[in-house]
Design an enzyme around this catalytic site. Structure first.
Site, PDB file in Angstrom:
ATOM      1  N   ASP A 112      -1.514  -4.332  -8.575  1.00 50.05           N
ATOM      2  CA  ASP A 112      -0.835  -4.793  -7.351  1.00 50.05           C
ATOM      3  C   ASP A 112      -1.608  -5.936  -6.681  1.00 50.05           C
ATOM      4  OD1 ASP A 112       1.223  -4.673  -5.476  1.00 50.05           O
ATOM      5  OD2 ASP A 112       1.155  -2.488  -5.349  1.00 50.05           O
ATOM      6  N   ASP A 153       9.510  -6.161  -3.174  1.00 55.01           N
ATOM      7  CA  ASP A 153       9.964  -4.816  -3.545  1.00 55.01           C
ATOM      8  C   ASP A 153      11.475  -4.626  -3.436  1.00 55.01           C
ATOM      9  OD1 ASP A 153       7.281  -4.335  -3.736  1.00 55.01           O
ATOM     10  OD2 ASP A 153       7.239  -2.724  -2.247  1.00 55.01           O
TER      11      ASP A 153
END
Ligand SMILES: *[C@@H]1O[C@H](CO)[C@@H](O)[C@H](O)[C@H]1NC(C)=O
Ligand SMILES: *[C@@H]1O[C@H](CO)[C@@H](O)[C@H](O)[C@H]1NC(C)=O
Ligand SMILES: *[C@@H]1O[C@H](CO)[C@@H](O)[C@H](O)[C@H]1NC(C)=O
Ligand SMILES: *[C@@H]1O[C@H](CO)[C@@H](O)[C@H](O)[C@H]1NC(C)=O
Ligand SMILES: *[C@@H]1O[C@H](CO)[C@@H](O)[C@H](O)[C@H]1NC(C)=O
Ligand SMILES: *[C@@H]1O[C@H](CO)[C@@H](O)[C@H](O)[C@H]1NC(C)=O
Ligand SMILES: *[C@@H]1O[C@H](CO)[C@@H](O)[C@H](O)[C@H]1NC(C)=O
Length: 661
Positions: free
Chosen positions: A164, A231
């Site tokens: 991430d 996202d």
């Protein structure tokens, strides 16, 4: 020098300069080194349902359910524990460790459990000083500890690392998220990818920098998939938003390197069945990893049979896992009517086509096969409607629910624009071709009629109401033809010679000034700067997305006119320019696709969204400027090419120019 010559020279010089001096076009290396994910990876991940609160119980029950529900058999393989798994601080000896309150048996045992089910174990970390975390506590990330962490993950038996991008921007003091970092996140991925490559254990690398700095340009060499966008969220508008962001980059996908459209929301009870079908279909055919983000089974939840059937659809999984490994691409959008077409090749000469209904209501949609390069299909499988038909010429129609998708598998196809006499109606000397397609209404189509034989003297041939002479000994006649836009033209040909084929060639492309377009609302016509808007045209600024269709999808472009997208030609040619544009801002739900090329009346436009914007603010400019992208410019839409053929020639010239640099 004519205007056209000046334009060409200008364009060539721009290309040569940008390709030779600025940067050599970057080869899109594939991650051959780890040999993994030759087809898009499939699995399950904890984040979409459990956010950053995973624990041993839910991982065990979901992994077990993947097996028990038959999903493992269908190819779902990787079980990945996302954020929230670790302790705030490293151990005294510097290694990361699991949170024992959440994972009492530890990560090594977790890996053993997952492997014991015949599945693979995915771990999660972050290229910043802390990992992403919803709420607290904050937890150390892998930045500056890449080698140690890679070895730790290996010691636990990890088969995959999702990496991430939180707390990673040093220049800004490591904020949680930075969508406009001063330097690319790439460096952090280079380091971790190198650390993983140094291991003996093969490990899939999932790059997750939310699409910052256009990772399609650099991520293929560093990982097996890369997120292209922020996202996914549990609202349908997220689907067109992510698809829009995929539009200019589907060509970067291939074996071992896939565009990650983010984990699936199928099974989370946030979408209707039709919406789940759309989501799953498009993720599958764009060759995104198929990572289930729903709770399959825990103490509170069991996945619905409807969602399970979608996730388990073997046709759709087959399109995702197809050996050809080519992602479907965006073909055409009808903004006013509220639908769009995506298509891509499959092995065995098949083609997959998705017709997406963006409207909030059920409707009937028609796909004209020529829009995806096809004239006729000997077989059409309509996956979600459960229909199979044979020998379909030109177009296929079916009903589709609100936000649903008609997903078609076409087999035995022929190339668009060629009509066989065997598909026409023949009555003595009259041959009638029906379902002849035209993209636009024009008198400038060229029809080429081929005959099976020739004769020694010239013959009369009547096409529609006009009469022509077929020269002696000739088997082919080319004449101009009027066609109306649509799939329902009928052409009647009278001739004493039997026909073999009718071939239709599109009219040559034409420049139209921006004055040809009606503007309304906040839109304004503005003057172009010197040398821009060549060879014709002026700029239209401040195009507000309108809502002419009964639906409202903030993730979708709404213009006053239809868009046809021809992004591939352009984007594949000018990667280096694309890189300069980069993705300078990350857009959430209310923002529109950041760049798209499209055509109106055969004029191709390049549309760039270089500033933060929302549907309410709506602020698209477009013009017909020819020239290099300008960094930090206001929002502009540029006509980067007008004639596709001309462009291909120019590209060939620029390749030669590069080769000679
Ligand atoms: C694990 O997560 C589930 C679902 O959120 C929750 O109900 C359960 O209490 C958690 N168990 C532990 C030990 O945290
Ligand atoms: C650090 O300590 C943990 C716990 O004792 C151990 O499992 C791990 O192997 C150690 N790491 C290194 C690099 O020695
Ligand atoms: C992470 O590691 C640093 C030392 O590198 C430490 O100062 C910090 O407190 C740790 N914990 C968190 C939550 O960042
Ligand atoms: C991987 O190994 C190479 C060669 O030993 C080394 O130069 C490099 O620093 C290593 N990468 C990492 C991230 O440790
Ligand atoms: C029609 O005939 C011409 C001339 O022989 C040939 O080049 C062309 O390929 C033929 N077209 C089709 C569709 O067969
Ligand atoms: C197609 O055209 C024919 C006549 O050319 C007409 O009878 C028919 O209704 C049309 N079909 C559609 C769907 O428009
Ligand atoms: C565009 O506008 C010109 C005049 O400015 C006109 O002659 C032409 O027909 C228009 N073309 C289209 C496709 O509307």
């Amino acid at each position: 020098m004519s205007t056209r010559q000046a334009f060409e020279r200008f364009f060539i010089s721009i290309l040569s300069v940008s390709l030779c001096v600025e940067s050599k076009p970057m080869p899109i290396g594939s991650r051959e080194s780890n040999g993994l994910a030759r087809t898009p990876l499939m699995g399950w991940n904890s984040y979409n349902h459990y956010s950053c609160y995973p624990n041993e119980t839910i991982i065990h029950s979901n992994a077990q359910a993947l097996v028990n529900l038959g999903l493992k058999e269908k190819g779902y393989e990787y079980i990945t524990v996302d954020c929230g798994w670790t302790l705030p601080d490293r151990l005294a000896n510097g290694t990361l460790t699991w949170n024992p309150a959440l994972f009492p048996s530890g990560y090594f045992a977790l890996g053993q459990f997952i492997h014991g089910l015949g599945l693979k174990f995915g771990v999660y970390s972050d290229g910043g000083i802390q990992m992403c975390m919803t709420g607290s506590p904050a937890q150390n990330g892998s930045l500056f500890h890449e080698d140690t962490d890679a070895q730790t993950f290996q010691s636990w038996g990890a088969d995959l690392l999702k990496y991430d991008n939180c707390y990673s921007d040093a220049a800004l003091g490591y904020p949680d998220t930075s969508y406009t970092p001063t330097i690319s996140p790439k460096g952090h991925y280079v380091t971790m990818s190198s650390a993983i490559s140094n291991l003996t254990r093969p490990m899939v690398i999932q790059i997750c920098d939310w699409g910052v700095d256009f990772p399609s340009l650099w991520a293929p060499a560093l990982g097996n998939s890369w997120r292209i966008a922020n996202d996914i969220i549990p609202y349908f508008r997220t689907i067109p938003r992510i698809l829009n962001q995929a539009v200019p980059q589907t060509s970067f996908a291939g074996p071992g390197q896939w565009l990650d459209l983010d984990m699936l929301e199928v099974g989370n009870n946030v979408f209707t069945q039709a919406e789940e079908q759309t989501h799953f279909s498009l993720w599958a055919i764009l060759k995104s990893p198929l990572v289930i983000g729903g709770a399959l089974k825990d103490a509170a939840t069991s996945i619905s049979s409807s969602s399970l059937a979608i996730l388990g659809n073997e046709d759709v999984i087959g399109y995702n896992q197809d050996s050809l490994g080519v992602a479907a691409s965006f073909r055409r959008r009808w903004t006013e009517a509220g639908y769009e077409v995506w298509a891509g090749p499959l092995s065995g000469g098949r083609t997959v086509v998705a017709l997406v209904n963006l409207l909030d209501v059920a409707t009937t949609l028609t796909v004209d096969f020529p829009d995806v390069g096809i004239q006729k299909a000997s077989s059409v499988k309509d996956v979600w409607n459960g229909v199979a038909v044979q020998n379909v010429l030109t177009s296929y129609s079916a009903s589709v629910a609100a936000h649903g998708t008609i997903l078609l598998e076409l087999g035995g196809t022929t190339a668009a624009g060629i009509y066989a006499a065997s598909d026409a109606t023949v009555s003595s000397s009259t041959t009638t071709f029906s379902k002849v397609y035209a993209k636009t209404t024009s008198t400038n189509y060229i029809s080429i009629v081929n005959f099976t034989t020739s004769v020694a003297s010239s013959t009369t041939v009547t096409i529609g109401s006009k009469t022509y002479q077929l020269p002696a000994n000739s088997k082919s006649l080319a004449v101009p033809l009027f066609l109306a836009a649509g799939n329902n033209n009928t052409i009647t040909i009278k001739s004493s010679l039997p026909l073999s084929t009718l071939a239709i060639t599109n009219p040559p492309s034409t420049f139209y000034p921006s004055t040809n377009f009606t503007i309304s609302g906040t839109a304004t016509r503005t003057t172009c700067s010197t040398n821009l808007c060549l060879p014709v045209g002026s700029k239209i600024g401040y195009l507000t997305p309108t809502r002419l269709s009964p639906s409202h999808h903030p993730g979708t472009l709404f213009f006053h006119f239809r868009l046809q997208i021809h992004q591939h030609l352009f984007l594949q040619q000018r990667h280096s320019d694309l890189h300069k544009l980069g993705i300078r801002h990350q857009y959430q739900e209310h923002d529109l696709v950041w760049e798209v090329a499209f055509a109106i009346n055969n004029i191709a436009y390049y549309l760039e969204d270089d500033a933060h914007q929302s549907a309410s603010k709506g602020n698209w400019d477009y013009n017909c400027q020819e020239g290099p992208p300008v960094l930090n410019s206001p929002i502009t839409v540029r006509n980067i090419k007008s004639r596709l053929v001309l462009l291909m020639i120019l590209f060939a010239i620029s390749v030669i120019a590069v080769a000679s640099c």
